[in-house]
Design a protein around this motif. Structure first.
Motif: not given
Length: 378
Positions: A92-104, A120-126, A81-87
């Motif tokens: 740590a914000s990104v590590l938490a997502v990849t550690h869990a096997g999800l896609n930042p 930014g969120v709207l443009e990135a939603i899939t 699954d994907e989680i949208i994050i500000p770059a």
């Protein structure tokens, strides 16, 4: 330095008597895992955030990890699954997502606020997007009616990274009525790293949520996955908050609003005095708790390195939050991402100025006058 960026000993001197009493209380209790200190901390934090559930954990990264893992074991999130994050966030914000096997999914922030925007969120939603992670960067709340509507309309989980925003208040309602950072969405993660506005004397973090099912899952996952002694319903972790840190934080939490007010005064002093044409100041809210000023961050588009050297020569400590964005770190060099020009430009321009309790309002004004004398052209 005449104006150090941070001096934790000076900051904690304000709380010294209460901290010593809190430490003695834990030592004398004989209870060094769990117990009344952590229960009191949970109660105080839930009250501060105006949320039904709070639980102290080991640190801010673990708080984020536990939220995501909690949603996995309750069936709301799955690997891939994907989680949208500000770059432009701490790694740590990104590590938490990849550690869990999800896609930042990293997106550029709004350039003025430097926070996640609805655009930014709207443009990135899939079709794989399941959650968004607003990061309340530098203590400024990343929330709006547009973000709330996006989350509702697309059925997205809102996981707040509130590591820098203890006590901050949104001008608009969260999904469940609270306007406090960490309780605007479905779940929020806090860090109480010693440098935070309310810092422990070691590592500590917390999860806040309106979701009873998630709360129970996080509580179990943080304690080896056990819902009771020797009964493990999940393959969990050891992410508990130590009572000694809970006691330290209970001594400091009542000062959260006053601490925000003191930082606000320094931010106002900076904004009133700094007038250098080569410096972009942050926008300042008219109310104290909209921005709790974990950092006061200016932008210096030209000659930043020389600007920092100049301030150092004048006795002014500085820092950069953050000089290298997560997608530029060696561990994420192969992470797929869209072009991030705003994030990369900000990383090359930002400078954090002293704003903690070891900097007075007069100091902030002095630093502003020093900045105004910076010779932008040699």
């Amino acid at each position: 330095m005449r104006y150090p960026f941070l001096d934790l000993a000076t900051i904690n001197a304000r709380y010294a008597d209460d901290l010593h009493r809190a430490a003695a209380r834990v030592i004398d209790s004989g209870r060094y895992i769990g117990g009344s200190e952590t229960e009191e901390f949970n109660r105080m934090l839930a009250g501060l955030c105006r949320a039904p559930h709070a639980i102290g954990v080991s640190n801010g990264l673990d708080a984020l990890r536990l939220i995501i893992e909690g949603y996995k074991v309750t069936g709301r999130l799955s690997p891939g699954d994907e989680i949208i994050i500000p770059a432009n966030t701490y790694i740590a914000s990104v590590l938490a997502v990849t550690h869990a096997g999800l896609n930042p999914v990293l997106v550029d922030p709004d350039e003025t606020s430097m926070n996640l925007s609805a655009t930014g969120v709207l443009e990135a939603i899939t079709e794989k997007t399941r959650a968004i992670m607003p990061v309340h960067l530098y203590g400024q709340v990343a929330w709006s009616e547009e973000l709330a509507d996006l989350a509702r309309n697309h059925g997205l989980i809102v996981i707040e990274d509130a590591a820098q925003a203890i006590g901050a208040t949104s001008p608009t309602d969260g999904l469940f009525g609270s306007r406090k950072a960490g309780a605007l969405g479905h779940a929020g993660a806090f860090s109480f790293y010693p440098t935070k506005n309310i810092g422990a004397l070691g590592d500590a973090g917390a999860v806040v949520t309106h979701d009873t099912e998630l709360f129970k899952a996080v509580a179990a996952l943080a304690n080896y996955g056990g819902d009771r002694r020797y009964h493990n319903i999940y393959a969990g972790f050891n992410c508990r908050m130590d009572p000694i840190q809970a006691a330290m934080l209970c001594a400091k939490l009542p000062d959260a609003d006053a601490s925000s007010a003191r930082r606000f005064e320094r931010a106002v002093a900076y904004n009133n005095v700094i007038s250098h044409p080569g410096v972009i100041k942050p926008a300042i809210s008219p109310t104290v708790t909209d921005q709790i000023w974990h950092q006061y961050v200016i932008r210096v588009p030209a000659a930043r390195d020389r600007f920092i050297e100049y301030l150092t020569s004048e006795g002014v400590g500085t820092d950069i939050h953050y000089a290298t964005s997560p997608h530029m770190q060696p561990c994420y060099r192969t992470l797929p991402h869209r072009p991030l020009p705003v994030t990369e430009r900000l990383a090359s321009e930002i400078v954090s100025l002293p704003i903690s309790d070891c900097t007075s309002v007069a100091d902030a004004a002095d630093i502003g006058r020093i900045i105004n004398k910076f010779p932008i052209h040699r």
